[in-house]
Design a protein around this motif. Structure first.
Motif, PDB file in Angstrom:
ATOM      1  N   LYS A  27       0.821  -1.205   0.000  1.00  0.00           N
ATOM      2  CA  LYS A  27       0.000   0.000   0.000  1.00  0.00           C
ATOM      3  C   LYS A  27       0.857   1.258   0.000  1.00  0.00           C
ATOM      4  O   LYS A  27       0.472   2.283  -0.546  1.00  0.00           O
ATOM      5  CB  LYS A  27      -0.927   0.004   1.218  1.00  0.00           C
ATOM      6  CG  LYS A  27      -2.052  -0.994   1.114  1.00  0.00           C
ATOM      7  CD  LYS A  27      -2.930  -0.969   2.342  1.00  0.00           C
ATOM      8  CE  LYS A  27      -3.992  -2.051   2.243  1.00  0.00           C
ATOM      9  NZ  LYS A  27      -4.653  -2.291   3.511  1.00  0.00           N
ATOM     10  N   SER A  28       2.034   1.181   0.613  1.00  0.00           N
ATOM     11  CA  SER A  28       2.920   2.346   0.695  1.00  0.00           C
ATOM     12  C   SER A  28       3.709   2.569  -0.596  1.00  0.00           C
ATOM     13  O   SER A  28       4.419   3.555  -0.733  1.00  0.00           O
ATOM     14  CB  SER A  28       3.892   2.188   1.865  1.00  0.00           C
ATOM     15  OG  SER A  28       4.774   1.106   1.618  1.00  0.00           O
ATOM     16  N   GLY A  29       3.596   1.614  -1.544  1.00  0.00           N
ATOM     17  CA  GLY A  29       4.291   1.747  -2.812  1.00  0.00           C
ATOM     18  C   GLY A  29       5.622   1.027  -2.877  1.00  0.00           C
ATOM     19  O   GLY A  29       6.288   1.028  -3.905  1.00  0.00           O
ATOM     20  N   THR A  30       6.010   0.401  -1.770  1.00  0.00           N
ATOM     21  CA  THR A  30       7.245  -0.387  -1.763  1.00  0.00           C
ATOM     22  C   THR A  30       7.008  -1.675  -2.540  1.00  0.00           C
ATOM     23  O   THR A  30       5.973  -2.320  -2.376  1.00  0.00           O
ATOM     24  CB  THR A  30       7.680  -0.706  -0.317  1.00  0.00           C
ATOM     25  OG1 THR A  30       7.897   0.534   0.365  1.00  0.00           O
ATOM     26  CG2 THR A  30       8.958  -1.528  -0.286  1.00  0.00           C
ATOM     27  N   VAL A  31       7.966  -2.044  -3.376  1.00  0.00           N
ATOM     28  CA  VAL A  31       7.841  -3.250  -4.198  1.00  0.00           C
ATOM     29  C   VAL A  31       8.739  -4.341  -3.622  1.00  0.00           C
ATOM     30  O   VAL A  31       9.905  -4.100  -3.302  1.00  0.00           O
ATOM     31  CB  VAL A  31       8.234  -2.979  -5.667  1.00  0.00           C
ATOM     32  CG1 VAL A  31       8.106  -4.245  -6.507  1.00  0.00           C
ATOM     33  CG2 VAL A  31       7.389  -1.848  -6.243  1.00  0.00           C
ATOM     34  N   PHE A  32       8.176  -5.533  -3.489  1.00  0.00           N
ATOM     35  CA  PHE A  32       8.918  -6.688  -2.996  1.00  0.00           C
ATOM     36  C   PHE A  32       9.041  -7.708  -4.123  1.00  0.00           C
ATOM     37  O   PHE A  32       8.038  -8.093  -4.717  1.00  0.00           O
ATOM     38  CB  PHE A  32       8.196  -7.322  -1.796  1.00  0.00           C
ATOM     39  CG  PHE A  32       8.120  -6.392  -0.618  1.00  0.00           C
ATOM     40  CD1 PHE A  32       9.150  -6.328   0.304  1.00  0.00           C
ATOM     41  CD2 PHE A  32       7.020  -5.580  -0.439  1.00  0.00           C
ATOM     42  CE1 PHE A  32       9.087  -5.457   1.375  1.00  0.00           C
ATOM     43  CE2 PHE A  32       6.935  -4.704   0.632  1.00  0.00           C
ATOM     44  CZ  PHE A  32       7.985  -4.641   1.547  1.00  0.00           C
ATOM     45  N   LEU A  33      10.261  -8.111  -4.413  1.00  0.00           N
ATOM     46  CA  LEU A  33      10.512  -9.139  -5.412  1.00  0.00           C
ATOM     47  C   LEU A  33      10.672 -10.453  -4.677  1.00  0.00           C
ATOM     48  O   LEU A  33      11.641 -10.656  -3.939  1.00  0.00           O
ATOM     49  CB  LEU A  33      11.768  -8.800  -6.220  1.00  0.00           C
ATOM     50  CG  LEU A  33      11.712  -7.449  -6.950  1.00  0.00           C
ATOM     51  CD1 LEU A  33      13.032  -7.168  -7.645  1.00  0.00           C
ATOM     52  CD2 LEU A  33      10.559  -7.395  -7.929  1.00  0.00           C
ATOM     53  N   ASP A  34       9.683 -11.328  -4.828  1.00  0.00           N
ATOM     54  CA  ASP A  34       9.622 -12.567  -4.054  1.00  0.00           C
ATOM     55  C   ASP A  34      10.068 -13.770  -4.879  1.00  0.00           C
ATOM     56  O   ASP A  34       9.623 -13.951  -6.014  1.00  0.00           O
ATOM     57  CB  ASP A  34       8.194 -12.791  -3.541  1.00  0.00           C
ATOM     58  CG  ASP A  34       7.748 -11.708  -2.571  1.00  0.00           C
ATOM     59  OD1 ASP A  34       8.590 -11.251  -1.773  1.00  0.00           O
ATOM     60  OD2 ASP A  34       6.567 -11.334  -2.609  1.00  0.00           O
ATOM     61  N   PHE A  35      10.898 -14.599  -4.256  1.00  0.00           N
ATOM     62  CA  PHE A  35      11.426 -15.790  -4.917  1.00  0.00           C
ATOM     63  C   PHE A  35      10.782 -17.074  -4.380  1.00  0.00           C
ATOM     64  O   PHE A  35      11.153 -18.165  -4.786  1.00  0.00           O
ATOM     65  CB  PHE A  35      12.951 -15.849  -4.755  1.00  0.00           C
ATOM     66  CG  PHE A  35      13.641 -14.739  -5.508  1.00  0.00           C
ATOM     67  CD1 PHE A  35      14.053 -14.928  -6.807  1.00  0.00           C
ATOM     68  CD2 PHE A  35      13.833 -13.499  -4.934  1.00  0.00           C
ATOM     69  CE1 PHE A  35      14.671 -13.914  -7.527  1.00  0.00           C
ATOM     70  CE2 PHE A  35      14.443 -12.468  -5.635  1.00  0.00           C
ATOM     71  CZ  PHE A  35      14.867 -12.676  -6.931  1.00  0.00           C
TER      72      PHE A  35
END
Length: 93
Positions: A27-35
């Motif tokens: 929601k805050s705009g932070t992007v998480f790249l998940d493996f």
């Protein structure tokens, strides 16, 4: 190094490789790249803070592909991560 080995390299600058499962924007705009499908139990992830996210464009283009993230491996909540601030830190095979 393989993403599963990243926790053993905290504090080092390295290139971490793995198949991207999801590019999730909070929601805050932070992007998480998940493996991993279960990110909470995954040993490693990539993080792009909201201020830098627009530089990267549509990250979903990497989902399902083997990518390499380059940078310093840091520890956050007992997991390894690389914080990405430039698109040049992501490469595909």
């Amino acid at each position: 190094i393989d993403y599963t080995e990243a926790p053993a390299h905290i504090g080092e600058y390295a290139s971490v490789r793995g198949k991207l499962v999801d590019a999730y924007t909070s929601k805050s705009g932070t992007v998480f790249l998940d493996f991993c499908k279960q990110y909470k139990t995954c040993p490693f992830s990539g993080v792009i803070f909201a201020d830098d996210a627009e530089k990267f464009g549509d990250l979903s283009r990497y989902v399902g592909k083997v990518i390499t993230l380059a940078g310093k491996i840091v520890s956050y909540e007992d997991r390894a991560e690389i914080i990405l601030s430039a698109p040049s830190q992501i490469s595909t095979q």
